[in-house]
Design an enzyme around this catalytic site. Structure first.
Site, PDB file in Angstrom:
ATOM      1  CB  ALA A 167     -37.439 -20.472   1.466  1.00 39.96           C
ATOM      2  N   GLY A 172     -37.437 -18.387  -3.094  1.00 47.25           N
ATOM      3  CA  GLY A 172     -38.519 -17.530  -2.610  1.00 47.25           C
ATOM      4  C   GLY A 172     -38.367 -16.093  -3.076  1.00 47.25           C
ATOM      5  CD  GLU A 217     -41.384 -19.876  -4.959  1.00 45.22           C
ATOM      6  OE1 GLU A 217     -40.954 -19.814  -3.795  1.00 45.22           O
ATOM      7  OE2 GLU A 217     -42.025 -20.838  -5.411  1.00 45.22           O
ATOM      8  CD  GLU A 230     -37.017 -23.153  -4.863  1.00 49.92           C
ATOM      9  OE1 GLU A 230     -36.571 -23.260  -6.021  1.00 49.92           O
ATOM     10  OE2 GLU A 230     -37.443 -22.092  -4.394  1.00 49.92           O
TER      11      GLU A 230
END
Ligand code: NAD
Length: 710
Positions: free
Chosen positions: A65, A111, A114, A136
């Site tokens: 991210a 991310g 993901e 994370e």
């Protein structure tokens, strides 16, 4: 240039290559998300498009991210909305009715993973570089892009909890074994070809969790095994983290609760936990320090500008003991030629054998080939001959902690090395300016303070002596980065920065003993505060006799300089235990009795330090341990020993394990607010002594309503 280039082949299979302009890594930032949305629109609407392969044009698939975006979040609602927005896009990808395949090479993290898990298949290039993970938690966060829901549905709850709880990525073969990767491929061309073939062969895929008969691998939160895991997991995690890392238990809650419902509702549950993490003080502290400040250190904020970048080709190491051997290993691994010198060939060989042992272990684990091991070993030349040091760009001295011996080896070395060579001392206690008096070239003289064990510890404290030139500093700095470590730069002073502040933690624990505080409460307070080891056990590890020697030496040195020495109440404890031979772990006895099977508190402690009738609250003990360190760090800043806030924070976490969730020794003050810190420090000073009187710099910040900033 767009972040995604899109082409369609003759069979109608699209290829989206992510290549974020101007960045070394692909990130899920606004520049990436906008073209991704356009792509999803097209996937849904363009009937001629039969499927999609998502690949990367960079050396990695995707780093994760956009931390900048997360950092700007100020409310839980914003965090929730951001997380949901991203997930809606991912949900549309998996529900588009056409095959979407992630063609993964290199790192696929956060991310990025993901996104890959929202694809119908994940093909992974098996070239030894692939790493798939959700890290994370290391920034106090929870994977908020569906990670806590899709990962357990793919690999099972237990495996998913382990991956997300530790934040460590898995390699390609493991990813395949646990069901995270669909298949492994051998080459980059094959990666795309097979991804396209997968799309053709699977025209109407549905995610497992969108199929009516879906079952969690290994069972969902209703199975007895999961119920047991749920009953024990959070308490076991809290027992380990003392509740200092809420992300760990939030991840568990999200996984368990999410497993009891359909994927869409589960996504909302996840976003709520994500919001709780994103605005938690722990996460703010960790992102500020372990992301931003670390990055600015690595970019060279403490490196003198204008000095050309340098690389060490040949390194000399004086002393092949514990530290010299470790420095030789990390340097040879970084492709540097190493001359490892000791007083006997046998000792020098022993130093090299240390590398052999470490490398053999890696070969056994399959992390290195035998050829790679041999190549590293071939770079280390053990010797007793100073002539072998000729042509070294850098020499690091790691002989006994003795001024006379250090002076002698400095002189002998300078007789053979070029005038341009940087000479570094790995001393842990002796001021660099003093050691440099033995050198004919004090401008080339610097301190490079490594930590033990060198191969594991990430920090090197660079000490700038009075005459150290900016060029020498820059070259020392470049070397530390070259061997993959993090440099902090401090000015010369007794104990430098790390040893000086670290000592306040341990000594505070010792002082508590003299007041009759139960030793178990002292140890517990250290762990509750978030320190990796409790103070008494730590003092045993580093040796009581060494600490006593350092404080006696300091006293002598200060007297010679005509300065006063403020003695610490913990010193009496050191002396008392040393007198009865309880000098620490090496002797098998200190505050603890040390045996093969572990340590137990020495029962005789209660006779030496009878317990006080009234025991203080744990919170008071925790405050003392943390305020002692933060206040000493602030003093180092005030005295100019520290040159930057980033160095202070990173040095404290990487150097002696200062509670990472606090974001470092000065961030501890920033997060609390200097005014509050000053008020509490004054209370502690009134009760426990002037060592707690707040550093002037903090008092000033409090008065001006400011915080520490670089
Ligand atoms: P050590 O006793 O394990 O090793 C010292 C080595 O130096 C020995 O192999 C010895 O034979 C060699 N030596 C002694 N005199 C020599 C000479 N004249 N010429 C060449 N070699 C000589 O000690 P260590 O723990 O490796 O510490 C070395 C230095 O690093 C010390 O200055 C110490 O303060 C510092 N240091 C130690 C640690 C630690 O945790 N041990 C951490 C940081 C810094």
């Amino acid at each position: 240039m767009d972040a995604i280039t899109f082409t369609v082949d003759a069979q109608g299979i699209g290829l989206a290559v992510m290549d974020l302009p101007g960045k070394p890594m692909n990130l899920l930032n606004d520049d990436m998300v906008a073209p991704m949305l356009a792509l999803v629109d097209r996937l849904e609407k363009d009937a001629s498009l039969k499927g999609l392969v998502i690949a990367s044009g960079k050396k990695d698939f995707m780093a994760g991210a956009d931390v900048d975006k997360l950092w700007r979040i100020t409310t839980a609602q914003e965090a929730f909305d951001q997380s949901m927005m991203f997930k809606r896009v991912l949900r549309r990808i998996e529900l588009c009715g056409k095959p979407v395949v992630a063609a993964i090479h290199g790192m696929c993290l956060g991310g990025g993973l993901e996104l890959a898990m929202a694809c119908h298949a994940r093909l992974v290039l098996n070239d030894g570089k692939a790493q798939l993970g959700l890290p994370e938690v290391k920034l106090g966060l929870l994977p908020g892009g569906g990670g806590t829901q899709r990962l357990p549905r793919l690999v099972g709850m237990q495996q998913a909890l382990q991956m997300m709880g530790e934040g460590e990525p898995v390699r390609a073969d493991k990813a395949l074994a646990i069901g995270l990767a669909t298949a492994l491929v051998a080459s980059r061309e094959e990666l795309l070809a097979q991804a396209q073939a997968w799309c053709v062969a699977n025209p109407k895929p549905r995610q497992p969790w969108d199929q009516p008969k879906f079952r969690y691998p290994g069972g969902d939160g209703r199975t007895p095994a999961a119920v047991q895991l749920l009953a024990m997991g959070p308490s076991m995690a809290s027992a380990k983290t003392y509740g200092n890392y809420p992300a760990v238990t939030h991840i568990m809650s999200s996984v368990f609760e999410g497993s009891l419902m359909d994927i869409d509702n589960a996504m909302e549950v996840e976003s709520r936990y994500f919001a709780a993490c994103a605005i938690s003080p722990a996460s703010r502290n960790m992102i500020g320090t372990l992301w931003y400040q670390l990055a600015s250190i690595k970019k060279g904020q403490s490196r003198p500008q204008g000095v050309p970048a340098s690389k060490v080709q040949k390194l000399g190491i004086l002393g092949a003991g514990m530290m010299g051997a470790g420095i030789a290993y990390v340097s040879a691994v970084a492709s540097i030629e190493v001359v490892l010198l000791d007083t006997s060939q046998e000792a020098a060989e022993r130093g090299k054998a240390y590398s052999q042992t470490l490398l053999d272990k890696l070969v056994k684990k399959g992390r290195r080939s035998a050829e790679q091991r041999d190549a590293v070993l071939a770079r280390i030349t053990p010797t007793t001959d100073y002539a072998a040091l000729a042509g070294c760009d850098l020499v690091i001295e790691a002989v006994f902690e003795d001024r006379a011996i250090k002076a002698e080896v400095t002189k002998k070395t300078e007789a053979v090395i070029p005038a341009t060579t940087v000479f570094a001392s790995n001393t842990s206690t002796l001021p660099i300016t003093g050691l440099a008096t033995a050198s004919a070239r004090p401008a080339n003289f610097i301190g490079l303070h490594f930590f033990s064990p060198v191969d594991k510890m990430p920090l090197v404290e660079i000490i700038v002596g009075e005459h150290t030139s900016p060029e020498t500093l820059a070259r020392g700095f470049d070397y530390v980065l070259q061997i993959g470590k993090t440099p902090i730069v401090v000015n010369d002073s007794r104990g430098f920065y790390t040893s000086r502040v670290f000592a306040t933690y341990v000594m505070e624990g010792l002082a508590m003993l003299t007041e009759g505080v139960h030793p178990r409460s002292i140890e517990q307070a250290g762990l509750q505060a978030g320190m990796p080891m409790p103070p008494l056990a730590l003092q045993d590890e580093v040796s009581l006799s060494l600490a006593l020697h350092v404080s006696d030496q300091t006293k002598k040195d200060l007297a010679a300089e005509g300065k006063t020495y403020a003695s610490h109440p913990g010193e009496a404890v050191l002396r008392q235990l040393c007198e009865i031979g309880r000098v620490g772990k090496k002797a098998g006895k200190g505050f603890y009795d040390w045996t093969e099977s572990g340590r137990t508190l020495w029962p005789g402690l209660k006779d030496l330090y009878p317990l006080a009738a009234e025991q203080p609250a744990q919170a008071e003990l925790i405050d003392r341990l943390m305020f002692a360190q933060a206040n000493e760090a602030a003093r180092c800043y005030e005295e100019g020993v520290l040159r930057s806030v980033a160095d202070a924070n990173i040095g404290s976490i990487f150097g002696w394990g200062f509670a990472p969730f606090q974001g470092g020794a000065l961030q501890f003050i920033n997060a609390m607010g200097p005014a509050k810190f000053v008020a509490r420090a004054r209370e502690l000073a009134a009760k426990h002594g002037p060592r707690f009187a707040p550093a002037g710099v903090v008092v000033k910040l409090a008065e001006e309503g400011k915080r520490f900033t670089d």
